[in-house]
Design a protein around this motif. Sequence first.
Motif: not given
Length: 458
Positions: A139-143, A87-91, A95-97, A130-134
């Motif tokens: 906020v990136v998450a892996l499960a 999952a990728i969300t903003d701060v 949910l973005l993806a 929290r990760q810097q992207t382009v």
Amino acid sequence: MLSGLQRRLTVMLLVPLALLAVGNAWFAWRSADDVALQQDRRLEALLPLLANSVIGQGSGAEESLVLMMAPGVQEFLKERPGPATFAITDVDGMLLAGDAWLAALPPADTQLEFHNEAYEGVTWRIVRQRQQTVVGELVVALADGSDPHRQWARSILLKVLLPNLVLIAAAAVAVGLAVERALRPLLALRDAVERRSPRDLSALDESKSPEEVRPLVRSLNRLFGLFDAQAESQRRFIADAAHQLRTPLAALQAQVEAWAQAAAHAGPGGRVELPAEQVHKLRGATRRTSQLANQLLALSRADARAMHAQPLQRVDLKSLCEDILGAHLDAASARRIDLGLEAAPVQVMGHDWLLRELLSNLVDNAVKYTPEGGTVTLRCGRRDGQAFLEVEDDGPGVPHAERGRVLERFYRVQGTAGEGNGLGLAIAQEIARVHHSQLELGPGAGGRGLRACLLLSL
């Protein structure tokens, strides 16, 4: 007893197997912790790759991210044996993806966050950061749904515990049969002993027993031998006693019967006066019976096979000789026999009452068979590194050919004068055997008489 021994042996053999199985399972479970740690490290390594997979942001009414999954993330999501998602969300947590159930409150800082969460029956291992992207900070998450502990628990059950349980069950059967077979010689030994009659004291066959049981069989055979020897000695003693007591008891009975007949002829108020000769015979028969009974009792008590287990004590031979001299001095004086003593101080380990009986029999024989006016000498001391007891007389002696036989029970040299039962020297010889020695007979001084000597260890 054997059932308890079989049970103990079985338990002692199976308990280590069970402990090894449990230890194996515990080590396998502990190895799952290492797998879980490796899972966390992989998830941590994949987070930057997931953030780098964001290559842009779409436009329009609904903003969406443009993703080009890195090969490592793509392999993690699609080619794993267990479930995986992202999952990728903003701060702000929008949910973005990815999967919506992973959209949770974002971390307060850039530190990694690991936690477990159950969803749709699966325990997921989740990491967020929290990760810097382009397109900015996201906020990136892996499960990862492949729970290592659960997988390892299933693996332990199927590959470790179940085979070990089968192995333990098979080992229990095999060990039980092996222990039962190994104990068969003991069962056979027990049956062999139980089937015996009280009269059967023959030795057990040692060759049919296993090596570990042979010391027990040897001990049993030794015990049987002792019992057999003692029983044989008692049977021989009873037979000899019955045979030897018959004669003096018959004589005593004859004298009493004669006395009773004389009393019957005298009438109710009559007075019976026995002749002096008959009184003398009656007294002699009584004395012989009493002496024989005492000698038979001494012979039974002096049996060498029955005395080996009795403890030894220190015996003063000089004091012993002095006591025996005093006890026989009156009998020697009555026959005008010179009873003397040549004693040097010496002590030995032995049975005091048996040595006293031996010396008393030797002196009694010497005084009885030495003619009036003869000489009997008691001696004790040291000779050639050993202690000795010796009785010497100047009587008729014993012919050389008869010296071995006079040590047998109830044997008397033909033509010997005086009364006797043939037990004095036999008792002395039996006592000598108790002290691991033997009675030595030889001629006295000048080739006259008899010298009886007993050598004893110091």
